[in-house]
Structures are given as structure tokens and as C-alpha cells.
Scaffold this motif. Structure first.
Motif, PDB file in Angstrom:
ATOM      1  N   ALA A  32      -3.497  14.916  -7.756  1.00  0.00           N
ATOM      2  CA  ALA A  32      -4.857  15.258  -8.200  1.00  0.00           C
ATOM      3  C   ALA A  32      -5.392  14.190  -9.148  1.00  0.00           C
ATOM      4  N   ARG A  33      -4.540  13.740 -10.072  1.00  0.00           N
ATOM      5  CA  ARG A  33      -4.954  12.701 -11.019  1.00  0.00           C
ATOM      6  C   ARG A  33      -5.223  11.374 -10.288  1.00  0.00           C
ATOM      7  N   THR A  34      -4.345  11.030  -9.361  1.00  0.00           N
ATOM      8  CA  THR A  34      -4.480   9.765  -8.643  1.00  0.00           C
ATOM      9  C   THR A  34      -5.758   9.737  -7.813  1.00  0.00           C
ATOM     10  N   ILE A  35      -6.042  10.817  -7.108  1.00  0.00           N
ATOM     11  CA  ILE A  35      -7.255  10.871  -6.284  1.00  0.00           C
ATOM     12  C   ILE A  35      -8.499  10.766  -7.165  1.00  0.00           C
ATOM     13  N   SER A  36      -8.467  11.418  -8.340  1.00  0.00           N
ATOM     14  CA  SER A  36      -9.601  11.328  -9.261  1.00  0.00           C
ATOM     15  C   SER A  36      -9.816   9.888  -9.717  1.00  0.00           C
ATOM     16  N   ARG A  37      -8.729   9.232 -10.122  1.00  0.00           N
ATOM     17  CA  ARG A  37      -8.842   7.857 -10.624  1.00  0.00           C
ATOM     18  C   ARG A  37      -9.318   6.886  -9.536  1.00  0.00           C
ATOM     19  N   ARG A  38      -8.922   7.153  -8.291  1.00  0.00           N
ATOM     20  CA  ARG A  38      -9.217   6.217  -7.201  1.00  0.00           C
ATOM     21  C   ARG A  38     -10.386   6.659  -6.344  1.00  0.00           C
ATOM     22  N   ALA A  39     -11.151   7.652  -6.804  1.00  0.00           N
ATOM     23  CA  ALA A  39     -12.215   8.227  -5.986  1.00  0.00           C
ATOM     24  C   ALA A  39     -13.222   7.180  -5.521  1.00  0.00           C
ATOM     25  N   ALA A  40     -13.619   6.265  -6.425  1.00  0.00           N
ATOM     26  CA  ALA A  40     -14.614   5.254  -6.056  1.00  0.00           C
ATOM     27  C   ALA A  40     -14.080   4.344  -4.949  1.00  0.00           C
ATOM     28  N   GLY A  41     -12.820   3.940  -5.059  1.00  0.00           N
ATOM     29  CA  GLY A  41     -12.228   3.073  -4.055  1.00  0.00           C
ATOM     30  C   GLY A  41     -11.974   3.761  -2.730  1.00  0.00           C
ATOM     31  N   LEU A  42     -11.835   5.097  -2.765  1.00  0.00           N
ATOM     32  CA  LEU A  42     -11.592   5.856  -1.542  1.00  0.00           C
ATOM     33  C   LEU A  42     -12.877   6.141  -0.773  1.00  0.00           C
ATOM     34  N   ARG A  43     -14.013   6.003  -1.433  1.00  0.00           N
ATOM     35  CA  ARG A  43     -15.287   6.304  -0.798  1.00  0.00           C
ATOM     36  C   ARG A  43     -15.478   5.411   0.425  1.00  0.00           C
ATOM     37  N   GLY A  44     -15.802   6.008   1.534  1.00  0.00           N
ATOM     38  CA  GLY A  44     -15.962   5.268   2.780  1.00  0.00           C
ATOM     39  C   GLY A  44     -14.699   5.235   3.620  1.00  0.00           C
ATOM     40  N   ARG A  45     -13.549   5.437   2.976  1.00  0.00           N
ATOM     41  CA  ARG A  45     -12.282   5.471   3.707  1.00  0.00           C
ATOM     42  C   ARG A  45     -11.907   6.891   4.086  1.00  0.00           C
ATOM     43  N   CYS A  46     -12.316   7.859   3.249  1.00  0.00           N
ATOM     44  CA  CYS A  46     -12.033   9.263   3.529  1.00  0.00           C
ATOM     45  C   CYS A  46     -12.959  10.091   2.650  1.00  0.00           C
ATOM     46  N   LEU A  47     -12.916  11.389   2.822  1.00  0.00           N
ATOM     47  CA  LEU A  47     -13.675  12.298   1.979  1.00  0.00           C
ATOM     48  C   LEU A  47     -12.788  12.794   0.845  1.00  0.00           C
ATOM     49  N   THR A  48     -13.374  12.964  -0.332  1.00  0.00           N
ATOM     50  CA  THR A  48     -12.648  13.553  -1.456  1.00  0.00           C
ATOM     51  C   THR A  48     -13.515  14.635  -2.084  1.00  0.00           C
ATOM     52  N   LEU A  49     -12.859  15.582  -2.710  1.00  0.00           N
ATOM     53  CA  LEU A  49     -13.536  16.634  -3.470  1.00  0.00           C
ATOM     54  C   LEU A  49     -12.858  16.650  -4.831  1.00  0.00           C
ATOM     55  N   THR A  50     -13.410  15.899  -5.769  1.00  0.00           N
ATOM     56  CA  THR A  50     -12.727  15.697  -7.044  1.00  0.00           C
ATOM     57  C   THR A  50     -13.746  15.535  -8.159  1.00  0.00           C
ATOM     58  N   CYS A  51     -13.268  15.263  -9.358  1.00  0.00           N
ATOM     59  CA  CYS A  51     -14.119  15.163 -10.535  1.00  0.00           C
ATOM     60  C   CYS A  51     -13.456  14.217 -11.530  1.00  0.00           C
ATOM     61  N   PRO A  52     -14.123  13.899 -12.653  1.00  0.00           N
ATOM     62  CA  PRO A  52     -13.506  13.007 -13.645  1.00  0.00           C
ATOM     63  C   PRO A  52     -12.163  13.537 -14.138  1.00  0.00           C
ATOM     64  N   ILE A  53     -11.269  12.623 -14.466  1.00  0.00           N
ATOM     65  CA  ILE A  53      -9.908  12.976 -14.844  1.00  0.00           C
ATOM     66  C   ILE A  53      -9.878  13.918 -16.049  1.00  0.00           C
ATOM     67  N   ARG A  54     -10.858  13.801 -16.953  1.00  0.00           N
ATOM     68  CA  ARG A  54     -10.868  14.676 -18.142  1.00  0.00           C
ATOM     69  C   ARG A  54     -11.005  16.151 -17.745  1.00  0.00           C
ATOM     70  N   ASP A  55     -11.764  16.417 -16.670  1.00  0.00           N
ATOM     71  CA  ASP A  55     -11.957  17.805 -16.237  1.00  0.00           C
ATOM     72  C   ASP A  55     -10.703  18.363 -15.571  1.00  0.00           C
ATOM     73  N   ILE A  56      -9.908  17.490 -14.981  1.00  0.00           N
ATOM     74  CA  ILE A  56      -8.629  17.898 -14.405  1.00  0.00           C
ATOM     75  C   ILE A  56      -7.612  18.133 -15.510  1.00  0.00           C
ATOM     76  N   GLU A  57      -7.565  17.227 -16.486  1.00  0.00           N
ATOM     77  CA  GLU A  57      -6.581  17.330 -17.572  1.00  0.00           C
ATOM     78  C   GLU A  57      -6.789  18.587 -18.414  1.00  0.00           C
ATOM     79  N   ARG A  58      -8.049  18.992 -18.614  1.00  0.00           N
ATOM     80  CA  ARG A  58      -8.280  20.160 -19.473  1.00  0.00           C
ATOM     81  C   ARG A  58      -7.815  21.453 -18.811  1.00  0.00           C
ATOM     82  N   LEU A  59      -7.534  21.391 -17.511  1.00  0.00           N
ATOM     83  CA  LEU A  59      -6.974  22.540 -16.815  1.00  0.00           C
ATOM     84  C   LEU A  59      -5.461  22.430 -16.697  1.00  0.00           C
ATOM     85  N   GLN A  60      -4.968  21.254 -16.301  1.00  0.00           N
ATOM     86  CA  GLN A  60      -3.544  21.103 -16.003  1.00  0.00           C
ATOM     87  C   GLN A  60      -2.677  21.015 -17.248  1.00  0.00           C
TER      88      GLN A  60
END
Length: 317
Positions: free
Chosen positions: A46-74
Motif C-alpha cells: 500500500a505504501r509503495t503504490i502510494s509513493r509510486r502512483a505518479a510513475g504508475l499512471r498510464g501503466r495501470c490503474l491505481t486507487l490510492t492517496c498520499p502516504i500520510r493518509d495511509i500512515e494515519r490508519l496503518q
């Protein structure tokens, strides 16, 4: 539509059409798949996909958010702070921030622990100190109220900008009222796609600004939800859902990741569409779904345009 889950979880035994498991490196070295949705099955993914979301754009679809929003949950300490900031502490077990405030027995768990590792029911201060010594002084610990009861719920969610788009809940009954998962024997499992208004409101308040899939684990005390933890990933409860429901859940996640729809509704939930003036454009040509939609909207369907025929044998019915 296809979904790639990373990393592999062969023990789940998931068998859903067009869903495959990959390591992230294997997925990225394959040919580009702009219509494949990449979803995490682990906290690290989850953290990796969030960090690499910009680079993944166009290569696949992602459903993610900034890493801070993930960390405050995990991160379980950050989750406690988030609950306090958002006025939601009534929906969590009592948190014991220091030694003087602790009531025993209580739950002791690492702030960054996963899959029940390091979690223990401690019954005395001496037992808590011994457990802390065993696991190292550098570990950040969470101490919280032990919520007893044999039933535990896991609700798997698709969330976009804090709004729940799809939900399915597994209820697990265990052989003991005091346990630490996975060190308990499951004796029953039930499933539902219904989510009460109260639980929806609590979850959306907690998940404000969050986008992605997540599962919320909780019990109840005197009828009130007590959230144990939130994981920003697909959980093993995907395996326990009926295949048609799991497929519908992933369909919603895929459509939300496209980012071009105001609302996505699975076929089975057509009746949830508000009865208001509407125009229908039917791409699939499924007469049964169209009939349910017309029945739900009654006389508010201005017209229906048939432009597709995935279900060609029903086209024109």
C-alpha cells in the motif's frame, strides 16, 4: 477489466475471474496494462503504490492517496490520535497512553504490527514488562482495552475521497470470548453487503480524505462499534466473500479508479438508485438489469438508449 493483487497470497485461494496475484516487480516488468487495477494485499505494498502512483499512471490503474493518509490508519498510535482529533474515541477501545492509566487485562500490540504479530493479552504490569523486554525496547507499543466477545467483524471497503462506494462484511465467530487473532479457532462465518447508517457514518468520519481499499476490523460493546484496527489494503476477507460479491466489489474499485463516474452501482444494488428523473444509456443490453432499474425508477425514466449488446441474446427485449 482485470485486477492485479500484490504481493501474492497463495494461502487465500482466491479464484475470481480476471484477478491475478503478482509481485510488484513482476507486474511492472510485464507489458503495460493500462486497464489493469493494481491493489495492495500488504501494508508495505500500500505504501509503495502510494509513493509510486505518479510513475504508475498510464501503466495501470491505481486507487490510492498520499502516504500520510495511509500512515494515519496503518500506524496504530497515529490511528488513536486520528480518532481523538475527529471525535471518534467512543468507537474505539479505551486507549491507555501511560502506565498509570492502564487497566488489566488489556491488549498490548506493536504500533506497526501486522497479521496479529506481537499482540498479546497481558493481565499484570509484570507480564506487560516481560513482553516488552522480549520484543525489544525500540518497539512502539499500543495498550488498549480488551473487548471481549466471540464475534469479530471485518468490513472491506472501496473508498474515494472519504466516501464509501462499496462495502462487504464478514462476521467471524471464534471458540473463545478472549483471544488474539489468529490464535483462535473459527467456528462460524457469515457475510453481508449491508452496512448500517451508523457504521457508515463512523467509518466515513474516520476515513475522511482517504482513497483506496481498506478493511476495518471491529467488535461491538453494548451495541457500539469498537474499532480494533484499520488496514489500507485488501484483506483475507476477500477470500471469504461469495465469488459474485467479490467480483462486484472489485468491479466498483475498478470503475472508481477510472475516475470518470460520479457514482458506481453494482447490478445487485440497482434498487439503491434514487427515484428521480433519469435517462438510461444501456451498454450491456442486459434485459433483467434494465427491468429492475425501470421498476426502481418507476415513471421517472425519460427514455432509454440501447447502444451496446454484451448480452446480445437479450438485446431489444
Amino acid at each position: 477489466m482485470s485486477v492485479a493483487l500484490v504481493p501474492p497470497k497463495p494461502q487465500w485461494g482466491v479464484r475470481i475471474r480476471n484477478v491475478r496475484f503478482y509481485t510488484l516487480n513482476d507486474f511492472l516488468t510485464e507489458k503495460q496494462a493500462p486497464r489493469t487495477l493494481l491493489l495492495p494485499t500488504s501494508e508495505q505494498a500500500a505504501r509503495t503504490i502510494s509513493r509510486r502512483a505518479a510513475g504508475l499512471r498510464g501503466r495501470c490503474l491505481t486507487l490510492t492517496c498520499p502516504i500520510r493518509d495511509i500512515e494515519r490508519l496503518q500506524d496504530k498510535l497515529k490511528l488513536q490520535r486520528t480518532a481523538k482529533e475527529r471525535g471518534l474515541t467512543a468507537y474505539f477501545p479505551t486507549h491507555y497512553p501511560n502506565a498509570k492509566s492502564r487497566a488489566f487485562p488489556c491488549i498490548m500490540k506493536p504500533a506497526d504490527g501486522v497479521w496479529g504479530k506481537g499482540v498479546k493479552i497481558v493481565r499484570t504490569p509484570d507480564e506487560a514488562r516481560a513482553w516488552k523486554t522480549k520484543h525489544g525496547s525500540s518497539t512502539r507499543w499500543v495498550y488498549q482495552e480488551l473487548i471481549t466477545g466471540r464475534r469479530e467483524m471485518s468490513t472491506l471497503l472501496v473508498v474515494r475521497d472519504g466516501e464509501i462506494k462499496s462495502a462487504m462484511t464478514s462476521t467471524y465467530t471464534y471458540d473463545s470470548a478472549e483471544y488474539v487473532w489468529p490464535h483462535a479457532e473459527q467456528v462460524r462465518h457469515t457475510f453481508t453487503t449491508r452496512l448500517s447508517k451508523q457504521r457508515r457514518a463512523v467509518f466515513e468520519a474516520l476515513l475522511r480524505d482517504y482513497t483506496g481499499v481498506c478493511n476495518v476490523n471491529y467488535k461491538t460493546k453494548a451495541g457500539t462499534v469498537k474499532i480494533l484496527e484499520v488496514n489500507a489494503r485488501v484483506g483475507a476477507d476477500l477470500r471469504d466473500a461469495p465469488p459474485d460479491n467479490a467480483r462486484a466489489f472489485l468491479d466498483v474499485a475498478f470503475a472508481e479508479a477510472l475516475g470518470c463516474y460520479d457514482r458506481v452501482v453494482p447490478y445487485k444494488e440497482v434498487k439503491s438508485i434514487a427515484n428521480e428523473p433519469s435517462k438510461c444509456i444501456d451498454i450491456a443490453g442486459d434485459a433483467a438489469v434494465r427491468s429492475r432499474l425501470n421498476h426502481s425508477l418507476q415513471n421517472n425514466v425519460a427514455n432509454t438508449l440501447l447502444v451496446g449488446a454484451t448480452h446480445g441474446d437479450q438485446f431489444g427485449q
